[in-house]
Write a protein that holds these residues in place. Structure first.
Motif, PDB file in Angstrom:
ATOM      1  N   ASP A 253       0.910  -1.184  -0.115  1.00  0.00           N
ATOM      2  CA  ASP A 253       0.023   0.072  -0.109  1.00  0.00           C
ATOM      3  C   ASP A 253       0.987   1.268  -0.012  1.00  0.00           C
ATOM      4  N   GLY A 254       0.563   2.377   0.202  1.00  0.00           N
ATOM      5  CA  GLY A 254       0.995   3.600   0.099  1.00  0.00           C
ATOM      6  C   GLY A 254       2.107   3.635   1.186  1.00  0.00           C
ATOM      7  N   SER A 255       2.211   2.774   2.144  1.00  0.00           N
ATOM      8  CA  SER A 255       3.257   3.153   3.093  1.00  0.00           C
ATOM      9  C   SER A 255       4.411   2.293   3.169  1.00  0.00           C
ATOM     10  N   ALA A 256       4.530   1.225   2.074  1.00  0.00           N
ATOM     11  CA  ALA A 256       5.123   0.324   2.008  1.00  0.00           C
ATOM     12  C   ALA A 256       6.878   0.814   1.573  1.00  0.00           C
ATOM     13  N   GLY A 257       6.726   1.894   0.541  1.00  0.00           N
ATOM     14  CA  GLY A 257       8.116   2.387   0.730  1.00  0.00           C
ATOM     15  C   GLY A 257       8.940   3.015   1.678  1.00  0.00           C
ATOM     16  N   PRO A 258       7.935   3.757   2.549  1.00  0.00           N
ATOM     17  CA  PRO A 258       8.838   4.270   3.535  1.00  0.00           C
ATOM     18  C   PRO A 258       8.985   3.225   4.684  1.00  0.00           C
ATOM     19  N   THR A 259       8.241   2.144   4.718  1.00  0.00           N
ATOM     20  CA  THR A 259       8.561   1.259   5.690  1.00  0.00           C
ATOM     21  C   THR A 259       9.735   0.253   5.342  1.00  0.00           C
ATOM     22  N   ARG A 260       9.713   0.157   4.020  1.00  0.00           N
ATOM     23  CA  ARG A 260      10.999  -0.654   3.399  1.00  0.00           C
ATOM     24  C   ARG A 260      12.185   0.200   3.844  1.00  0.00           C
ATOM     25  N   ALA A 261      12.371   1.652   3.484  1.00  0.00           N
ATOM     26  CA  ALA A 261      13.425   2.349   3.659  1.00  0.00           C
ATOM     27  C   ALA A 261      13.783   2.481   5.317  1.00  0.00           C
ATOM     28  N   ARG A 262      12.843   2.462   6.191  1.00  0.00           N
ATOM     29  CA  ARG A 262      13.203   2.660   7.492  1.00  0.00           C
ATOM     30  C   ARG A 262      13.900   1.146   7.999  1.00  0.00           C
ATOM     31  N   ALA A 263      13.382   0.172   7.616  1.00  0.00           N
ATOM     32  CA  ALA A 263      13.988  -0.968   7.827  1.00  0.00           C
ATOM     33  C   ALA A 263      15.436  -1.189   7.264  1.00  0.00           C
ATOM     34  N   GLU A 264      15.498  -0.717   6.002  1.00  0.00           N
ATOM     35  CA  GLU A 264      17.024  -0.890   5.455  1.00  0.00           C
ATOM     36  C   GLU A 264      17.767   0.029   6.060  1.00  0.00           C
ATOM     37  N   SER A 265      17.444   1.101   6.420  1.00  0.00           N
ATOM     38  CA  SER A 265      18.364   2.240   7.184  1.00  0.00           C
ATOM     39  C   SER A 265      18.645   1.536   8.545  1.00  0.00           C
ATOM     40  N   VAL A 266      17.857   0.821   9.138  1.00  0.00           N
ATOM     41  CA  VAL A 266      18.342   0.317  10.508  1.00  0.00           C
ATOM     42  C   VAL A 266      19.573  -0.813  10.132  1.00  0.00           C
ATOM     43  N   LEU A 267      19.280  -1.624   9.251  1.00  0.00           N
ATOM     44  CA  LEU A 267      20.276  -2.662   9.054  1.00  0.00           C
ATOM     45  C   LEU A 267      21.557  -2.103   8.318  1.00  0.00           C
ATOM     46  N   ASP A 268      21.488  -0.829   7.750  1.00  0.00           N
ATOM     47  CA  ASP A 268      22.668  -0.195   7.039  1.00  0.00           C
ATOM     48  C   ASP A 268      23.645   0.406   8.158  1.00  0.00           C
ATOM     49  N   LEU A 269      22.890   1.103   9.147  1.00  0.00           N
ATOM     50  CA  LEU A 269      23.468   1.578  10.184  1.00  0.00           C
ATOM     51  C   LEU A 269      23.933   0.589  11.069  1.00  0.00           C
ATOM     52  N   ALA A 270      23.315  -0.462  11.353  1.00  0.00           N
ATOM     53  CA  ALA A 270      23.813  -1.735  12.122  1.00  0.00           C
ATOM     54  C   ALA A 270      25.264  -2.274  11.581  1.00  0.00           C
ATOM     55  N   ALA A 271      25.173  -2.503  10.209  1.00  0.00           N
ATOM     56  CA  ALA A 271      26.408  -3.016   9.708  1.00  0.00           C
ATOM     57  C   ALA A 271      27.458  -1.924   9.593  1.00  0.00           C
ATOM     58  N   LYS A 272      27.396  -0.583   9.594  1.00  0.00           N
ATOM     59  CA  LYS A 272      28.342   0.334   9.464  1.00  0.00           C
ATOM     60  C   LYS A 272      28.918   0.565  10.973  1.00  0.00           C
ATOM     61  N   LEU A 273      27.980   0.394  12.002  1.00  0.00           N
ATOM     62  CA  LEU A 273      28.594   0.411  13.238  1.00  0.00           C
ATOM     63  C   LEU A 273      29.039  -0.766  13.854  1.00  0.00           C
ATOM     64  N   GLY A 274      29.097  -1.936  13.233  1.00  0.00           N
ATOM     65  CA  GLY A 274      29.571  -3.307  13.697  1.00  0.00           C
ATOM     66  C   GLY A 274      28.750  -3.946  14.522  1.00  0.00           C
ATOM     67  N   VAL A 275      27.411  -3.548  14.654  1.00  0.00           N
ATOM     68  CA  VAL A 275      26.336  -4.364  15.813  1.00  0.00           C
ATOM     69  C   VAL A 275      25.542  -5.146  14.808  1.00  0.00           C
ATOM     70  N   LEU A 276      25.816  -5.518  13.688  1.00  0.00           N
ATOM     71  CA  LEU A 276      24.682  -6.327  12.962  1.00  0.00           C
ATOM     72  C   LEU A 276      24.956  -7.731  13.522  1.00  0.00           C
TER      73      LEU A 276
END
Length: 276
Positions: A253-276
């Motif tokens: 639905d109309g919220s899928a794009g922002p929802t995906r982006a937020r999830a991806e940003s969490v994993l991206d940050l976790a990887a960069k900080l070494g906590v993934l």
């Protein structure tokens, strides 16, 4: 970046991702702070020292940065005699990693500072007044990252420390940083006498969209780093969200794009900080 000391090594992320910025007064023994768990150690030759101690502090920091040392330095507000003296002492030092500019109120403050430094030296602008908040976007477009000097801001405006009261200036800095394409801003510190509020204050900063905090006590760094990093639950939730959105039967639905982006940003940050 990994910093080695005689006893252990500390892995520190790039300053653009740094969660803790430890302000260490440039008094004898300041080098001990460099092995703290803070992501960035800032040698303080501004408010961290009484006026009478500033000349000695400048000399000690300059000597350290001209030797084998490397660190950030907090300097005095632009155009003041102390600003000139601070830059005269450290601008040419090969170990200068970056500058935190106190009491920034305009892009001119940042630009005039950058012009005195080697090309490419990052300048973090401390916004600490009503005028600084009103000039937030202008400042953000001229610096590497913004930090919120809560103590001086409250002194300037008469505002109390209640998170609801300070929600507006925090939001201004977060929005200005995003609009200028900067990393999210750095929130103010928790005083040593208010250490019981450290977790609450850090959660407030995180909820406001800030991804770093100033730090006055090296002992606060580990807790702040943990609280400003994606938690195991947040990582698991982000993975589950992406799996759900990628499933063949997923309902978009109309919220899928922002929802995906937020999830991806969490994993991206976790990887960069070494906590993934």
């Amino acid at each position: 970046m990994t910093v080695f000391s005689e006893t252990h090594c500390v892995h520190r992320p790039h300053w653009s991702l740094a969660r803790t910025w430890l302000l260490e007064p440039a008094r004898p023994g300041f080098t001990s702070a460099l092995s703290s768990e803070a992501d960035v150690v800032v040698l303080d030759i501004e408010d961290g020292l009484p006026d009478a101690e500033k000349p000695a502090g400048r000399h000690a920091v300059a000597e350290y940065l001209h030797g084998d040392g490397r660190a950030w330095v907090r300097i005095s507000s632009a155009g003041t005699p102390d600003w000139h003296a601070d830059l005269d002492a450290v601008a040419a030092a090969p170990g200068l990693a970056g500058v935190m500019l106190a009491k920034s109120v305009s892009a001119h403050d940042v630009v005039s500072t950058a012009q005195r430094l080697p090309a490419g030296t990052p300048v973090v602008a401390l916004v600490e007044s009503a005028l600084g908040i009103e000039s937030a976007l202008e400042i953000a477009r001229s610096c590497a990252r913004i930090a919120f000097g809560i103590g001086d801001f409250r002194r300037d405006t008469g505002m109390c420390a209640d998170p609801m009261v300070l929600a507006y200036p925090r939001a201004r800095l977060v929005i200005a940083s995003r609009a200028a394409g900067l990393p999210a801003p750095i929130d103010g510190p928790t005083l040593r006498v208010n250490a019981a509020d450290l977790a609450r204050d850090t959660e407030v900063a995180k909820a406001a969209g800030m991804t770093g905090r100033l730090c006055l006590d090296g002992g606060h760094a580990a807790a702040i780093n943990r609280l400003l990093s994606p938690s195991p639950d947040e990582i698991d939730s982000a993975r589950a969200t992406l799996a759900r959105l990628d499933a063949p039967t997923s309902h978009y639905d109309g919220s899928a794009g922002p929802t995906r982006a937020r999830a991806e940003s969490v994993l991206d940050l976790a990887a960069k900080l070494g906590v993934l």
